[in-house]
Scaffold this motif. Structure first.
Motif, short mmCIF file in Angstrom:
data_model
loop_
_atom_site.label_atom_id
_atom_site.label_comp_id
_atom_site.label_asym_id
_atom_site.label_seq_id
_atom_site.Cartn_x
_atom_site.Cartn_y
_atom_site.Cartn_z
N ALA A 47 0.83 -1.21 0.00
CA ALA A 47 0.00 0.00 0.00
C ALA A 47 0.87 1.26 0.00
CB ALA A 47 -0.92 -0.01 1.22
N GLU B 127 0.99 4.16 -2.88
CA GLU B 127 0.73 5.56 -2.55
C GLU B 127 1.87 6.48 -2.97
OE1 GLU B 127 -1.89 6.99 -1.58
OE2 GLU B 127 -3.18 5.52 -0.59
N ALA C 112 -6.77 -2.26 4.00
CA ALA C 112 -6.69 -1.39 2.82
C ALA C 112 -7.51 -0.11 3.03
CB ALA C 112 -7.18 -2.13 1.58
N GLU C 113 -8.74 -0.27 3.49
CA GLU C 113 -9.62 0.89 3.70
C GLU C 113 -9.04 1.85 4.72
OE1 GLU C 113 -14.09 1.74 5.53
OE2 GLU C 113 -13.53 -0.30 4.88
N THR D 8 -5.87 2.23 5.63
CA THR D 8 -4.66 2.87 5.10
C THR D 8 -5.02 3.99 4.14
OG1 THR D 8 -3.46 0.76 5.32
CG2 THR D 8 -2.45 2.47 3.95
N GLN D 9 -6.01 3.74 3.28
CA GLN D 9 -6.48 4.79 2.38
C GLN D 9 -6.95 6.01 3.16
OE1 GLN D 9 -9.53 2.63 0.35
NE2 GLN D 9 -8.25 2.12 -1.41
N GLN E 261 -5.59 9.83 2.85
CA GLN E 261 -6.53 10.87 2.48
C GLN E 261 -6.53 11.99 3.52
OE1 GLN E 261 -8.01 11.03 -0.33
NE2 GLN E 261 -9.25 12.86 0.03
N TYR F 14 -5.49 -2.87 -3.59
CA TYR F 14 -5.32 -1.55 -2.97
C TYR F 14 -5.39 -0.47 -4.04
CZ TYR F 14 -3.82 2.21 0.04
OH TYR F 14 -3.80 3.38 0.76
N THR F 15 -6.26 0.50 -3.81
CA THR F 15 -6.39 1.65 -4.69
C THR F 15 -5.84 2.87 -3.97
OG1 THR F 15 -8.38 0.75 -5.70
CG2 THR F 15 -7.96 3.11 -6.01
N PRO F 16 -4.83 3.52 -4.50
CA PRO F 16 -4.22 4.66 -3.78
C PRO F 16 -5.18 5.82 -3.63
CG PRO F 16 -3.28 4.44 -5.98
CD PRO F 16 -4.11 3.22 -5.76
N SER F 17 -5.05 6.51 -2.50
CA SER F 17 -5.93 7.65 -2.21
C SER F 17 -5.59 8.86 -3.05
CB SER F 17 -5.82 8.03 -0.73
OG SER F 17 -4.52 8.52 -0.45
#
Length: 573
Positions: free
Chosen positions: A10, A14, A152-153, A155-156, A160, A188-191
């Motif tokens: 993650a 990021e 994941a949520e 960490t995002q 953010q 994982y989708t980066p913020s």
């Protein structure tokens, strides 16, 4: 995939390229995975305060997120001053640490929490350390990983938070989550993909502000770090062109108006008298992205008759210190663009503001410098020293200034090309000992710039172990030590203001050039202006830090320090 490997993934997604640490057993596998498998540079400091401050400075000069790790308990308490400094700057810093176990029933949802104290409402651990309470006391937000399913949520959410300008986060993760297999596939989708919209101002407030500016005869536009971060430079210059305003900046916006003819430089008690006189004469102040602190307002003596237009993202800050004539909540760039548009079609003020003489008045103000004294034999005048530092050091530079009585000289005299090239730890929390750490973090974040650290002998002795870090990571930075053999501010306070002996805060320092060489750095000693010629030839050469032990005249004190102390004690300067 283990939790630590997922977190490492993650961080990479990021955009994290460097992580600062003093490793503990609870984060060691994360660090190993980052370095060996993710090719992230792991910078191992010698103290947790150093790791946190390096990450903070890294964020300040790069505009990115600074990441550091340390163990729970003494690891994070060692970083307390660094965290307070980062919180007051609202730095995008993430401090990763572990969390004490929750109770068997799983009732805890706060950092380090087990159950709430019925008297205080704070969540207190059954054993270990009250991490949430500690973070709150430093002004830092504490966020945790609720479960391995939400890693994941959570960490995002942390990224953010720091990217939205809300300040640093202590990110707490249970050791069991770090060590367990997550199960299932990891996504994982980066913020970074989520960017907040710029806040637009109220049109009625813009109209009122324009009316004040149209009537002003001696306007001043004051820019803080918020103006720089909003990239509002062109809009401010356009407003200055329309109104004939003088330009000034706070210490956190050093260099924002570099080379602009209308710039008088720093506003506040660090400004020299010609600039202060102009600020006292102003009848309109446009304060953009700045706090209007006591330092900026000269402890209340500047802008005595100016109508104030305050522009800030935070509505609470627009009314802070004193109620403005007009408070505008909005993004600086968007707000100034709207203000310029409101002034379209109006008679230009280029010939009327300051009688069309802003540029020549500003040039006269910029020409003022500190007065040099005849130093006692074997020492150099600190004012002369800073002027030589400004002259001989590379222009593409970052300047990190520590705290101490000497600091007024470099802040007033050493120029930088933009606000992200200046870091001043004492501005946040009046601390000493963070300057060297900040210089190292800045140098690792911006290797294209030559980093100049200016530190007193007291601040150096509180941080000297990190010379080893600068040597290990081959940083060709230059450290100027303003060495008066004492905590100089305390000496002058005791002896000059209270008539008492100051020997309690005098020290027999080691020869810092010898100490630097023992660490593997280059060490030099300066006692005169002529000695600096050799320094200029060594600066930036090779891949080792250069430490310059400058023996400054301990009897010379900056006028600003005298004024500040006199006001505190109710005395005349």
């Amino acid at each position: 995939m283990h939790g630590y490997a997922a977190l490492a993934d993650a961080l990479v997604r990021e955009g994290v390229k460097d992580v600062f640490t003093l490793a503990g057993s609870d984060v060691i596998e994360l660090l190993q995975d980052l370095r060996d498998n993710k090719k992230v540079r792991v910078v191992s400091a010698r103290h947790e305060a150093a790791a946190a401050t390096m990450a903070d400075a890294y964020a300040r000069v790069t505009g990115g997120v600074g990441v550091c790790t340390a163990t729970l308990g003494p690891g994070i308490t060692n970083a307390a001053t660094a965290l307070v400094s980062a919180a007051r700057n609202r730095s995008p810093l993430i401090f990763i640490t572990s969390e004490v176990p929750r109770t068997i029933t799983g009732t805890g949802t706060r950092c380090g929490a087990a159950e709430p104290d019925p008297k205080t409402g704070y969540w207190v651990p059954k054993w270990g350390f009250g991490l949430g309470q500690f973070a709150e006391a430093t002004g830092v937000t504490c966020m945790n990983v609720r479960s391995k399913e939400t890693l994941a949520e959570d960490t995002q959410a942390v990224f953010q938070h720091v990217r939205s300008g809300k300040g640093p986060v202590v990110f707490a993760i249970l050791r069991s989550i770090m060590e367990e297999e997550l199960g299932g596939e990891w996504h994982y989708t980066p913020s970074a993909a989520r960017k907040p919209d710029r806040v637009r101002p109220d049109s009625e407030a813009i109209a009122r502000a324009a009316g004040i500016l149209r009537a002003a005869e001696k306007p001043v536009i004051l820019a803080g770090r918020g103006a720089f971060e909003s990239q509002a430079g062109e809009e401010i210059r356009d407003l200055a062109r329309r109104t004939g305003a003088l330009l000034a900046n706070t210490t956190l916006a050093m260099g924002f108006f570099a080379d602009h003819p209308n710039s008088i430089g720093i506003a506040g008690h660090l400004a020299y008298e010609p600039a202060q006189r102009l600020l006292r004469e102003s009848d309109c102040l446009v304060a953009v992205g700045c706090s209007l602190s006591a330092h900026t307002t000269g402890f209340g003596i500047l802008f005595p008759r100016a109508k104030t237009i305050r522009i800030d993202l935070d509505p609470a800050r627009t009314a802070k210190v004193a109620p403005p004539s007009v408070g505008i909540t909005g993004d600086a760039r968007v707000t100034l663009a709207a203000l310029n548009k409101q002034l379209d079609g109006q008679v230009t003020r280029e010939k009327r503001g300051w009688n069309g003489d802003a540029a020549s008045l500003a040039a006269a103000a910029r020409a003022a410098h500190t007065t040099s004294h005849n130093a006692i034999p074997g020492t150099i005048d600190p004012g002369q020293l800073v002027m030589e530092i400004d002259r001989i050091t590379p222009k593409e530079r970052i300047v990190a200034v520590d705290g101490g009585i000497y600091m007024f000289y470099p802040v007033a005299e050493v120029r930088v090309p933009s606000p992200d090239r200046f870091v001043w730890s004492a501005n946040d929390f009046a601390s000493i000992g963070l300057g060297l750490f900040q210089g190292i973090g800045a140098a690792l974040g911006r290797p294209d710039q030559h980093v100049i650290v200016i530190v007193g002998d007291g601040g150096l002795m509180a941080s000297i172990q990190e010379l080893d870090t600068a040597v290990r990571y081959r940083i060709p930075m230059t450290v100027f030590v303003f060495n008066d053999g004492a905590f100089g501010s305390m000496v002058h306070l005791l002896e000059d203001k209270k008539g008492k002996n100051g020997d309690v805060v005098r020290f027999d320092n080691p020869e810092f050039a010898d100490v630097a060489r023992a660490f593997g750095a280059v060490g030099m000693t300066v006692r005169s202006k002529e000695d600096l010629q050799a320094v200029s030839r060594m600066m930036g050469k090779g891949d080792r830090p250069l430490l310059v032990d400058a023996k400054i005249d301990p009897t010379v004190v900056h006028e600003t320090w005298k004024q500040a102390v006199a006001q505190r004690l109710g005395q005349q300067v």
